[in-house]
Design a protein around this motif. Structure first.
Motif, PDB file in Angstrom:
ATOM      1  N   TYR A 178       0.755  -1.183  -0.280  1.00  0.00           N
ATOM      2  CA  TYR A 178      -0.035   0.223   0.034  1.00  0.00           C
ATOM      3  C   TYR A 178       1.030   1.083   0.081  1.00  0.00           C
ATOM      4  CZ  TYR A 178      -3.507   3.481   1.561  1.00  0.00           C
ATOM      5  OH  TYR A 178      -4.263   4.419   1.660  1.00  0.00           O
ATOM      6  N   ASP A 179       1.143   1.706  -1.055  1.00  0.00           N
ATOM      7  CA  ASP A 179       2.014   2.939  -1.263  1.00  0.00           C
ATOM      8  C   ASP A 179       1.446   4.255  -1.647  1.00  0.00           C
ATOM      9  OD1 ASP A 179       3.897   4.696  -1.869  1.00  0.00           O
ATOM     10  OD2 ASP A 179       4.878   3.385  -3.486  1.00  0.00           O
ATOM     11  N   PHE A 180       1.059   5.033  -0.490  1.00  0.00           N
ATOM     12  CA  PHE A 180       0.280   6.449  -0.572  1.00  0.00           C
ATOM     13  C   PHE A 180       1.283   7.522  -0.357  1.00  0.00           C
ATOM     14  CE2 PHE A 180      -3.981   8.290   0.958  1.00  0.00           C
ATOM     15  CZ  PHE A 180      -3.667   9.337  -0.027  1.00  0.00           C
ATOM     16  N   SER A 302      -8.200   4.847  -2.102  1.00  0.00           N
ATOM     17  CA  SER A 302      -7.234   3.825  -2.321  1.00  0.00           C
ATOM     18  C   SER A 302      -7.448   2.516  -1.762  1.00  0.00           C
ATOM     19  CB  SER A 302      -6.367   4.499  -1.222  1.00  0.00           C
ATOM     20  OG  SER A 302      -6.407   4.599   0.012  1.00  0.00           O
ATOM     21  N   LEU A 325       2.850  -0.687   4.299  1.00  0.00           N
ATOM     22  CA  LEU A 325       2.772   0.569   4.418  1.00  0.00           C
ATOM     23  C   LEU A 325       3.855   1.231   4.005  1.00  0.00           C
ATOM     24  CD1 LEU A 325       0.506   1.119   7.494  1.00  0.00           C
ATOM     25  CD2 LEU A 325      -0.075   0.434   5.261  1.00  0.00           C
ATOM     26  N   SER A 330       0.810   7.047   4.360  1.00  0.00           N
ATOM     27  CA  SER A 330       0.346   5.924   4.949  1.00  0.00           C
ATOM     28  C   SER A 330       0.486   6.332   6.573  1.00  0.00           C
ATOM     29  CB  SER A 330       1.167   4.794   4.541  1.00  0.00           C
ATOM     30  OG  SER A 330       2.596   4.786   5.049  1.00  0.00           O
ATOM     31  N   VAL A 335      -5.612   6.354   7.750  1.00  0.00           N
ATOM     32  CA  VAL A 335      -5.208   5.417   6.560  1.00  0.00           C
ATOM     33  C   VAL A 335      -5.099   4.124   7.460  1.00  0.00           C
ATOM     34  CG1 VAL A 335      -3.383   4.686   5.439  1.00  0.00           C
ATOM     35  CG2 VAL A 335      -4.098   6.896   5.170  1.00  0.00           C
ATOM     36  N   ARG A 336      -4.574   4.082   8.569  1.00  0.00           N
ATOM     37  CA  ARG A 336      -4.480   2.675   9.246  1.00  0.00           C
ATOM     38  C   ARG A 336      -5.780   2.066   9.920  1.00  0.00           C
ATOM     39  NH1 ARG A 336       1.723   3.652  11.815  1.00  0.00           N
ATOM     40  NH2 ARG A 336       2.558   4.376   9.837  1.00  0.00           N
ATOM     41  N   HIS A 352       4.256  -1.785   9.545  1.00  0.00           N
ATOM     42  CA  HIS A 352       4.784  -0.280   9.317  1.00  0.00           C
ATOM     43  C   HIS A 352       6.118  -0.202   9.945  1.00  0.00           C
ATOM     44  CE1 HIS A 352       2.583   0.473  12.964  1.00  0.00           C
ATOM     45  NE2 HIS A 352       1.589   0.008  12.354  1.00  0.00           N
ATOM     46  N   PRO A 356       8.300   4.628   6.341  1.00  0.00           N
ATOM     47  CA  PRO A 356       7.526   4.846   5.010  1.00  0.00           C
ATOM     48  C   PRO A 356       8.239   6.020   4.068  1.00  0.00           C
ATOM     49  CG  PRO A 356       6.434   5.643   6.551  1.00  0.00           C
ATOM     50  CD  PRO A 356       7.267   5.152   7.196  1.00  0.00           C
TER      51      PRO A 356
END
Length: 495
Positions: A178-180, A302, A325, A330, A335-336, A352, A356
Motif C-alpha cells: 500500500y504505497d500512498f 485508495s 505500508l 500512510s 489510513v491505518r 509499518h 515509509p
C-alpha cells in the motif's frame, strides 16, 4: 577507492521528496543530505544568473518566489508542453531536466558520503507510470550524468526492503503493498513462492497522493478563513494571479497535516503576502476531525484500488499475510484505521516496521546490490595507479547453494599469469571457509564454486598473490554475494 561489481545505489525519485540509499551487506543505509536529513524535497530553484538550487532551499522558494521555483514536476514527466519558465533567467526547463537536477543532488550526496563517483543506479518509478513517463525517467537519469540506470517499480522496491533481513517469511503466500505517496498511489499484490517473490498485479492512480489532502485543507479551511480577513473575493485554486498566496497556503496545510498525524489539533498562524507590500495575518485552528473529513474520501479511493487489485488477482483478504505500508501519507491515523477495518477496509494485518519515507530507496539499494554494473561501464572506470584490475563474474543473488564465481586479472605489466594465485575467503561463514590458493591460467582467468548458505548474504574477500606469494593490491577486494537467500529472491514485474 575500491571498484564495485554491483550497482549498490538506489534512488527513490519522489513527487514530494526523494531519497538515496547504498547497499550495506544484506540491507541498505540511507544517505543523508548536506542538511543531515534522510530525504530531500523534489524542488528546483533557478536564479536570474542561472544558478540552480535543489532541495529545501528550492522548496522554500516555491512559496516565496513561485516564478523562479518549481516542485511536484515528477507527474508531468513524459507529457508535452509541460516546461516551466523561470522568469528571472528567462530559461525554461522540462520536467525531465528538473528531475535530472534532483538526481544530480542525490549523486552528490553519495559522493560526499562515500567518496565514490556514481555512474550507475537503480531508480524507482510508480507501478502505474505509463511507457512515456518511464522513458522520461530514463532520460532524466541520462541528463543527470548516470551512464546506466535500471528502473524498478516502487512496490517491488518496498518488498525488497521489507524482506531484506527477514528469515521468517512463509514458503508461500501474498503481501499487499500500500504505497500512498505525495503525488501517487499504488496497490500491488506480491506473491511469495518457494523463496522467490514477484509482483503479480497492481492498481494505481497517478493523481491520488498526499498533495490532494493538502489542497483539500486549503480549499475547505485555510482559503475560506483567508477570505474573511482579506479582500481576495472568490479566488480559486487555479487562479494564476494568486499562485504565491496559494503556495503559501499549501505549505501551511502540509505542515498542519504532518502535525495532526501526532496530535489532536494545531493552530495555524502566518503572515500571508497578498501582493508586494501588502500582507494579512491568518489564524486558524485545524483539528484531527478536520483532517479526517477531507482525507476520508481519498483514503476510501485508495481502499477501492486495493480491492480492485485483489479482485483482479482472484484473491480475498484471507489470502494475505500482511499489508506493507509505504509513503508519507500512510502515516495518517485514518489510513491505518480504515485499512484495518474488516468491513470498510481490508482487514489484513498491517506492517509499518520500516520508515515509509525511505523504504523505497532502501529497497532499491538492496535490489541494486543484486545487479551487476554493465560491463561497458565497468571497463571504462578508472583504476588507481599501481593497482591490478580484477574482474569478477558471478550471479549477485540466487538460490544456488554452491554458486560459480569466475574472474580475470589484468595489468599492463603482466602478460603471463602463470604462477599467480587467488584465494576466495567467506568471512561470514562459521567457521570461515576458503577456496585455498587457486592457480590462475596464463591468461589470468580462474573459476571456482563457493558455498552460500540459505537466508544469508555472504561477504567474500578476494586476495591475489604474485608468484612469490606476496599479496597484490587490486581494484576489487571482494564481493557481497552470491546469496542463497529468500530475502534476495528474483523479482518478476508484470504490467
Amino acid at each position: 577507492m575500491t571498484m564495485r561489481d554491483t550497482i549498490d545505489v538506489g534512488i527513490d525519485l519522489g513527487t514530494t521528496n526523494s531519497a538515496v540509499a547504498v547497499a550495506r551487506g544484506a540491507s541498505a543505509e540511507v544517505v543523508r543530505n548536506s542538511r543531515g536529513l534522510e530525504f530531500t524535497p523534489s524542488a528546483v530553484y533557478l536564479s536570474g544568473s542561472g544558478s540552480v538550487r535543489v532541495g529545501q532551499a528550492a522548496r522554500d522558494r516555491v512559496v516565496a518566489d513561485p516564478g523562479n521555483a518549481c516542485a511536484e514536476f515528477k507527474l508531468r514527466m513524459g507529457r508535452l508542453d509541460q516546461d516551466k519558465l523561470f522568469e528571472d533567467s528567462g530559461r525554461s526547463m522540462s520536467p525531465e531536466e528538473m528531475s535530472a537536477e534532483v538526481l544530480k543532488a542525490m549523486r552528490a550526496d553519495v559522493a560526499r558520503r562515500t567518496g565514490d563517483q556514481i555512474e550507475t543506479a537503480v531508480i524507482t518509478v510508480p507501478a502505474a507510470f505509463t511507457a512515456d513517463q518511464t522513458a522520461a525517467t530514463s532520460r532524466a537519469a541520462e541528463l543527470a550524468g548516470l551512464r546506466a540506470a535500471l528502473l524498478l517499480q516502487e512496490p517491488a522496491a518496498a518488498v525488497w526492503a521489507y524482506t531484506a533481513d527477514a528469515t521468517d517469511l512463509p514458503d508461500r503466500g501474498f503481501s499487499l503493498v500500500y504505497d500512498f505517496g505525495g503525488g501517487t498511489f499504488d496497490a500491488a499484490v506480491v506473491k511469495i513462492e518457494d523463496g522467490e517473490f514477484l509482483v503479480v498485479n497492481h492498481a494505481g492512480d497517478n493523481s491520488l497522493g498526499g498533495k490532494r489532502i493538502d489542497w483539500a485543507l486549503v480549499e475547505d479551511h485555510l482559503l475560506p478563513r483567508l477570505r474573511q480577513v482579506s479582500d481576495l473575493g472568490d479566488v480559486t485554486l487555479d487562479d494564476p494571479r494568486y499562485r504565491g498566496v496559494l503556495a503559501q497556503l499549501k505549505e501551511l496545510a502540509e505542515g498542519a497535516k504532518v502535525e495532526l498525524s501526532q496530535q489532536e489539533s494545531v493552530e495555524v498562524e502566518a503572515e500571508i503576502t497578498i501582493t508586494t507590500g501588502r500582507a494579512v495575518e491568518l489564524s486558524c485552528v485545524l483539528t484531527q476531525a478536520d483532517l479526517d473529513a477531507v482525507a476520508r474520501p481519498l483514503v476510501a479511493s485508495s481502499v477501492r484500488l486495493c480491492r480492485q487489485s485483489l479482485a483482479e488477482s482472484g484473491l480475498g483478504p484471507e489470502s494475505f499475510d500482511r499489508v506493507l505500508l509505504v509513503g508519507g501519507s500512510s502515516q495518517l491515523a485514518l489510513v491505518r484505521q480504515m485499512l484495518a477495518d474488516p468491513v470498510d477496509g481490508l482487514g489484513i494485518p498491517l506492517d509499518h516496521s520500516l520508515d515509509p519515507m525511505t523504504v523505497v530507496a532502501r529497497g532499491a539499494a538492496v535490489y541494486a546490490a543484486t545487479r551487476r554494473i554493465p560491463s561497458e561501464v565497468r571497463k571504462s572506470m578508472l583504476v588507481a595507479a599501481g593497482q591490478t584490475h580484477l574482474y569478477l563474474e558471478y550471479e549477485p543473488a540466487g538460490l544456488d547453494p554452491d554458486p560459480l564465481v569466475g574472474g580475470r586479472a589484468r595489468a599492463d605489466s603482466v602478460q603471463d599469469w602463470s604462477g599467480w594465485t587467488v584465494e576466495l575467503r567467506n568471512t561470514t561463514a562459521a567457521p570461515v571457509w576458503s577456496t585455498g590458493s587457486l592457480p590462475l591460467r596464463p591468461d589470468g582467468t580462474f573459476a571456482v564454486r563457493i558455498r552460500a548458505e540459505e537466508f544469508t548474504t555472504h561477504t567474500v574477500t578476494v586476495v591475489l598473490h604474485d608468484p612469490a606469494g606476496s599479496p597484490v593490491e587490486t581494484d576489487t577486494t571482494g564481493l557481497t554475494s552470491p546469496t542463497s537467500a529468500r530475502a534476495a529472491g528474483w523479482v518478476a514485474l508484470r504490467p
